[in-house]
Design an enzyme around this catalytic site. Structure first.
Site, PDB file in Angstrom:
ATOM      1  N   VAL A  34      42.989  34.268  32.278  1.00  0.00           N
ATOM      2  CA  VAL A  34      43.202  34.392  30.834  1.00  0.00           C
ATOM      3  C   VAL A  34      42.298  33.439  30.065  1.00  0.00           C
ATOM      4  O   VAL A  34      41.690  33.812  29.053  1.00  0.00           O
ATOM      5  CB  VAL A  34      44.685  34.154  30.475  1.00  0.00           C
ATOM      6  CG1 VAL A  34      44.885  34.174  28.961  1.00  0.00           C
ATOM      7  CG2 VAL A  34      45.573  35.203  31.137  1.00  0.00           C
ATOM      8  N   GLY A  62      51.581  40.841  27.604  1.00  0.00           N
ATOM      9  CA  GLY A  62      50.122  40.741  27.499  1.00  0.00           C
ATOM     10  C   GLY A  62      49.577  41.095  26.138  1.00  0.00           C
ATOM     11  O   GLY A  62      49.845  40.435  25.142  1.00  0.00           O
ATOM     12  N   ILE A 119      50.245  43.681  24.233  1.00  0.00           N
ATOM     13  CA  ILE A 119      51.123  44.401  23.311  1.00  0.00           C
ATOM     14  C   ILE A 119      51.685  43.406  22.300  1.00  0.00           C
ATOM     15  O   ILE A 119      52.324  42.430  22.681  1.00  0.00           O
ATOM     16  CB  ILE A 119      52.286  45.082  24.066  1.00  0.00           C
ATOM     17  CG1 ILE A 119      51.746  46.040  25.135  1.00  0.00           C
ATOM     18  CG2 ILE A 119      53.196  45.825  23.101  1.00  0.00           C
ATOM     19  CD1 ILE A 119      52.826  46.648  26.014  1.00  0.00           C
ATOM     20  N   GLU A 165      49.989  39.560  43.063  1.00  0.00           N
ATOM     21  CA  GLU A 165      49.602  38.281  43.659  1.00  0.00           C
ATOM     22  C   GLU A 165      49.793  38.321  45.169  1.00  0.00           C
ATOM     23  O   GLU A 165      50.474  39.195  45.723  1.00  0.00           O
ATOM     24  CB  GLU A 165      50.456  37.160  43.068  1.00  0.00           C
ATOM     25  CG  GLU A 165      50.403  37.027  41.559  1.00  0.00           C
ATOM     26  CD  GLU A 165      49.094  36.437  41.073  1.00  0.00           C
ATOM     27  OE1 GLU A 165      48.337  35.890  41.906  1.00  0.00           O
ATOM     28  OE2 GLU A 165      48.828  36.519  39.860  1.00  0.00           O
ATOM     29  N   LYS A 215      60.969  37.265  30.543  1.00  0.00           N
ATOM     30  CA  LYS A 215      60.481  37.890  29.317  1.00  0.00           C
ATOM     31  C   LYS A 215      61.634  38.442  28.482  1.00  0.00           C
ATOM     32  O   LYS A 215      61.623  38.346  27.245  1.00  0.00           O
ATOM     33  CB  LYS A 215      59.483  38.994  29.667  1.00  0.00           C
ATOM     34  CG  LYS A 215      58.204  38.466  30.305  1.00  0.00           C
ATOM     35  CD  LYS A 215      57.344  39.588  30.842  1.00  0.00           C
ATOM     36  CE  LYS A 215      56.069  39.043  31.489  1.00  0.00           C
ATOM     37  NZ  LYS A 215      55.270  40.112  32.129  1.00  0.00           N
ATOM     38  N   GLY A 231      46.243  40.923  32.570  1.00  0.00           N
ATOM     39  CA  GLY A 231      44.795  41.021  32.678  1.00  0.00           C
ATOM     40  C   GLY A 231      44.109  40.068  31.724  1.00  0.00           C
ATOM     41  O   GLY A 231      44.683  39.627  30.730  1.00  0.00           O
TER      42      GLY A 231
END
Length: 432
Positions: free
Chosen positions: A14, A134, A136, A190, A205, A302
């Protein structure tokens, strides 16, 4: 043009994306911000590591103190994962007069009250759009754009790894283990994917979204959760025949008796927007009392999608918009929650139940008697041969009408003790 001097702590996937946006597309950023965002420092653990971004000479450092003690730097992108030293770094940034933008949802879910209280006390701000879903823009939409609404429910696919795996299984591309290996090969999982596939990431989240949408402060560990690691290809085949897909859903619904929260695989009707979210994409459906249902869909992880959210927060902070919303919203403050979290056992809903049973004449009668005793009505019953040839057992698939989670669990407990029941193979809520 005015300049806001910024810094980055951490330059992984990131962080690299954030640096690229600020350095390569600075004109675009300046157009939206009305000022340039100039990188003074990027703090990393290993200065010798080769970076993918083309960085100015002398920007990279392994000394956090260069950021902390640089009076020019007023804004820092905090791009460190995990709990520690991420918590200590954020506190140090706030103490040294820096506003913070973070993508660390685990840290906020664990220490949100402490960090936000400290930021308010010091007159600083924390922005965190990138912490959930991410690219959104769900945080801004719930906290600002839907502010005129009482949020009634939200249902989301909040983890790209798990959604990629269930998409592979739904399409018959492999078992759970084979689908997970494909996700790892393609960079969607991962090496240790535990937090993604066991529901932890989605629960963290959901705790953040529930606080924004409903005002509740809840430990993410207290949200009932179940992951995807025990899902069976048999259930994907059978639920498709019934018109559903299996998705890992983060679920929050405000009912008369309280707020229901859970993370679990659920059946979602084929053709509805959530059912068609494929591979590593995320989506959230929010229902407000004024606006009705709204749907957000996009890449949940991403480098560039998440960097997009980080840089947007940096622009808002540089312009002063974050300061207004941060102090007015009073997130994670000690004010009393307007709603209470309810016991998940009260959760109403329809359910898919698959039993593996030995065939005998009174199977259905005995199971129906137990369900009836718990006031559970049956919508449909289907018998299917099990996948192993020459097996004397069959899969009995029951779709219930609306009942309570606690009633179904009690009935399943009794049914599992019947001598002809070899296994309670699956139990999934239907998302209506």
């Amino acid at each position: 043009m005015e300049t806001t001097y910024v810094a980055l702590v951490g330059m992984g996937t990131v962080g690299t994306g954030v640096a690229q946006l600020l350095l390569d597309l600075g004109d675009r950023t300046a157009r939206y911000a009305g000022r340039s965002l100039w990188i003074n420092h990027i703090a990393v653990r290993d200065v010798s590591k080769r970076r993918q971004a083309d960085l100015p000479q002398g920007v990279i450092t392994d000394q956090l103190e260069r950021i902390l003690h640089d009076p020019q730097v007023t804004l820092v992108a905090h791009l460190v994962g995990g709990i520690e030293p991420a918590r200590s770094i954020m506190l140090a940034l706030l103490e040294n007069g820096k506003d913070v933008v973070t993508a660390n949802k685990a840290l906020l879910a664990e220490h949100g009250p402490e960090l936000f209280d400290r930021a308010r006390h010091l007159g600083r701000t924390i922005a965190f759009e990138a912490a959930v879903a991410g690219g959104i823009p769900i945080i801004a939409n719930i906290a600002q754009c839907l502010a005129a609404n009482k949020i009634l429910s939200l249902e989301g696919i909040l983890n790209g790894t798990s959604n990629f795996v269930v998409t592979q299984m739904d399409e018959g591309a492999g078992t759970y283990q084979q689908s997970l290996e494909t996700a790892q090969q393609r960079g969607f999982a991962e090496e240790d994917p535990t937090l993604d596939i066991d529901g932890t990431d989605a629960a963290q989240k959901l705790a953040i979204l529930a606080h924004l949408a409903f005002g509740v402060t809840i430990r993410w560990q207290d949200i009932p959760r179940r992951g995807i690691q025990n899902l069976n290809l048999e259930d994907f085949r059978l639920t498709q025949a019934l018109g559903y897909r299996i998705k890992l859903i983060a679920y929050a619904k405000l009912l008369d008796f309280g707020l229901q929260l859970m993370v679990s695989p659920m059946l979602v009707k084929i053709g509805t927007p959530l059912a068609e979210v494929r591979e590593n994409y995320n989506a959230i459906r929010v229902v407000g009392d004024a606006v009705g249902p709204v749907f957000f869909h996009g890449q949940g992880a991403g480098a560039m999608p998440t960097a997009s959210a980080v840089v947007a927060d940096m622009i808002d902070t540089a312009l002063g918009r974050t300061k207004i919303t941060f102090h007015n919203l009073k997130l994670w403050s000690d004010r009393e929650s307007p709603v209470k979290v309810s016991d998940v056992g009260k959760l109403p809903g329809r359910y898919y139940l698959r039993l593996v049973v030995h065939e005998q004449p009174d199977v259905l009668a005995q199971i129906a008697e137990i369900l009836g005793h718990h006031h559970i009505s049956v919508a449909s019953v289907n018998l299917h041969d099990v996948t192993q040839p020459h097996d004397a057992k069959v899969s009995l698939v029951i779709m219930t009408r609306e009942t309570r989670e606690a009633s179904l669990m009690a009935a399943v407990s009794e049914i599992s003790k019947l001598p002809f029941v070899a296994a309670v193979a699956e139990r999934l809520k239907v998302l209506d």
